[in-house]
Design a protein around this motif. Structure first.
Motif, PDB file in Angstrom:
ATOM      1  N   MET A 258       0.868  -1.216   0.046  1.00 39.47           N
ATOM      2  CA  MET A 258       0.028   0.008  -0.122  1.00 39.47           C
ATOM      3  C   MET A 258       0.747   1.175   0.026  1.00 39.47           C
ATOM      4  SD  MET A 258      -2.913   1.098   2.574  1.00 39.47           S
ATOM      5  CE  MET A 258      -1.539   2.135   3.760  1.00 39.47           C
TER       6      MET A 258
ATOM      7  N   PRO B  95      -2.558  -2.469  -2.601  1.00 39.47           N
ATOM      8  CA  PRO B  95      -1.697  -3.216  -3.247  1.00 39.47           C
ATOM      9  C   PRO B  95      -2.294  -3.987  -4.346  1.00 39.47           C
ATOM     10  CG  PRO B  95      -2.102  -3.635  -0.556  1.00 39.47           C
ATOM     11  CD  PRO B  95      -3.052  -2.648  -1.052  1.00 39.47           C
TER      12      PRO B  95
ATOM     13  N   ASP C 271       3.613   0.293   2.807  1.00 36.52           N
ATOM     14  CA  ASP C 271       3.239  -0.557   3.520  1.00 36.52           C
ATOM     15  C   ASP C 271       3.247  -0.141   5.033  1.00 36.52           C
ATOM     16  OD1 ASP C 271       2.070  -2.690   2.305  1.00 36.52           O
ATOM     17  OD2 ASP C 271       3.785  -3.766   1.798  1.00 36.52           O
TER      18      ASP C 271
ATOM     19  N   ARG D 286      11.415  -2.113  -2.500  1.00 32.35           N
ATOM     20  CA  ARG D 286      10.264  -2.594  -2.839  1.00 32.35           C
ATOM     21  C   ARG D 286       9.785  -1.795  -4.178  1.00 32.35           C
ATOM     22  NH1 ARG D 286       6.510  -2.872   1.738  1.00 32.35           N
ATOM     23  NH2 ARG D 286       7.430  -4.095   3.246  1.00 32.35           N
TER      24      ARG D 286
ATOM     25  N   GLU E 183       7.606  -4.603  -5.450  1.00 28.71           N
ATOM     26  CA  GLU E 183       6.230  -4.899  -5.590  1.00 28.71           C
ATOM     27  C   GLU E 183       5.439  -3.604  -5.920  1.00 28.71           C
ATOM     28  OE1 GLU E 183       6.070  -4.529  -1.096  1.00 28.71           O
ATOM     29  OE2 GLU E 183       7.941  -5.792  -0.826  1.00 28.71           O
TER      30      GLU E 183
END
Lengths: 236, 251
Positions: free
Chosen positions: B1, B26, B61, B88, B166
């Motif tokens: 997130m 996400p 996140d 990430r 990510e």
């Protein structure tokens, strides 16, 4: 003609000695200058204002004062403060600091000429400072800085002549001594030819390095040997 | 997130982002549109830490990216911590930015080996697998200069993916390409969107592509979000007159 050969034969041991001294000063000075140039050039990009200011001061000091005066300072003033330097050390130190200061501008300029996108990509890939310098930025900057460094190296070769000011037996000093036996034209003529040969040889060596650096960036056609190697790797 | 909280970005006297708040879930694909200078690229660059945050916070996140609140004070995080969080996130640039001193394969394996510490053989195999995905496996030993723009951009995408991010940031990735090369690059990205759950933030002028891959479109104007909607709604029935005019101009 035979007169000239006789004179040459008689003077050749001294000439050889002088050339050696000049070469030693050249290589010693160039090695130190390179270290100084890289050190100051990298420091000039430091995020800290203090470091950048210090670099500026050092660079301007050595660029902005006469090389001859710097040598005299090292050779005649430092002993007054109890620091005595050997002639070789003096010569190498003066040449290294002076041309290193010039060289640092070449290094800094080449580093900043590497496209911003390359720097940003190293950040995006979280590379450490050392990693990005060694593997990405420096190899590209290296190709850009070689022409400038080549120029400075040749100036440094000629700059070694100032060693004769504090009585080192370099090429200039020896040819000056030869004047009485060989005549002005012959002695200085020979010195000019030798300086030219040294400069041409070094310049050629740096051009070879430059061509190699450019080929690595894909900016020149690879040589036959490299093509064969790449093909072999691709097949394997 | 991803969470932007009260984000302000100024360049000198110019305020590019003015108290921006938004969240990306996400796996969500969000397209940022808006006139040039509206701040959309700055958002990607802030996330990639290519620009300094003037005020506010960005969380990935729940982890702060560049600044955190400590004892009620906003403080910059240590570069090492920033780097950890930043790993990430991956980014593909408009100008590809392949390393010219490395082969295609080396471009892709460089950071996985030397930043993530992956064993060479593993990084190599992974790179070849990703190259296969972007349709360039047979060019692994080529030099970037030998590739077309579209191929270079696909290598750049592979390079970003090799870090297994990510979050993937796509900054006008087809804007520097000849029109006939755009399709291949977008096809590769569609495929990634379809087969992975990587969160994507996309700045693009390719509206059909935005429509196909994104869940949400944010319209920016003067450093603020003017409106947000699902792509179908945004492109067929925008609420604001400003959005309508912008879409008309680029479609």
């Amino acid at each position: 003609m035979s007169d000239l050969l006789d004179t040459l034969a008689a003077a050749s041991p001294q000439l050889w000695e002088g050339t050696l001294v000049t070469l030693q000063l050249t290589f010693g000075g160039a090695a130190l200058a390179f270290l100084v140039a890289v050190g100051l050039g990298l420091a000039a990009l430091s995020p800290w204002v203090i470091v950048r200011t210090l670099v500026r001061v050092i660079v301007e000091l050595f660029r902005g004062t006469s090389l001859v005066v710097q040598v005299f300072f090292l050779f005649y003033v430092l002993p007054l403060w109890g620091v005595e330097l050997a002639p070789y050390t003096t010569g190498i130190l003066a040449l290294g600091l002076n041309y290193g200061a010039y060289g640092s501008e070449v290094v800094r300029g080449s580093l900043t000429s590497v496209p911003q996108g390359q720097w940003e990509t190293t950040t995006a890939l979280s590379m450490s400072w050392l990693h990005k310098m060694r593997r990405v930025i420096w190899p590209q900057a290296w190709a850009l800085m070689l022409p400038g460094l080549n120029n400075l190296l040749i100036m440094l070769v000629k700059g070694t002549a100032l060693a004769s000011f504090f009585l080192m037996n370099d090429l200039t000093f020896v040819s000056d001594q030869m004047r009485r036996t060989a005549g002005t034209f012959t002695s200085y003529g020979i010195a000019m030819v030798i300086y030219l040969l040294i400069a041409l040889a070094l310049s050629w060596a740096l051009r070879v390095l430059e061509a190699r650096a450019l080929r690595r960036l894909g900016l020149r056609e690879p040589t036959k040997g490299e093509t064969a190697k790449a093909t072999a790797e691709a097949v394997a | 997130m991803i969470h932007f909280q009260d984000v302000v970005k100024r360049f000198g006297d110019t305020t590019v982002l003015d108290g921006l708040d938004f969240t990306v879930a996400p796996g969500e694909r969000v397209t940022l549109i808006g006139p040039s200078g509206s701040g959309k690229t700055t958002i990607l660059r802030l996330l990639m830490t290519l620009e300094d945050l003037t005020e506010g916070f960005i969380y990935v996140d729940g982890e702060p990216l560049t600044h955190e609140l400590r004892d009620g004070k906003r403080v910059a995080r240590r570069p090492r911590d920033v780097s950890k969080t930043r790993r990430r996130i991956g980014m593909v640039f408009q100008q590809f930015n392949l390393f010219p001193n490395m082969s295609v394969l080396e471009n892709i394996t460089e950071a996985p080996i030397h930043v993530l510490g992956k064993p060479k053989q593993e990084a190599r195999e992974d790179a070849l697998r990703i190259l296969e995905q972007v349709g360039l496996r047979e060019r692994a030993n080529a030099h970037p200069m030998q590739l077309s723009g579209g191929q270079q951009q696909r290598v750049a995408i592979a390079r970003a993916l090799a870090m297994h991010p990510e979050i993937l940031l796509l900054d006008e990735v087809t804007s520097a390409l000849d029109p006939e090369l755009v399709g291949d690059v977008l096809e590769v990205l569609r495929e990634i969107a379809r087969t992975t759950n990587i969160t994507m933030l996309i700045v693009t002028h390719e509206m059909q592509f935005a429509r196909d891959v994104s869940n949400r479109v944010l319209m920016f104007d003067s450093g603020r979000i003017l409106e947000e909607a699902e792509p179908d709604k945004m492109f067929s029935h925008p609420e604001h007159e400003r959005t309508r005019r912008f879409l008309q101009a680029i479609l």
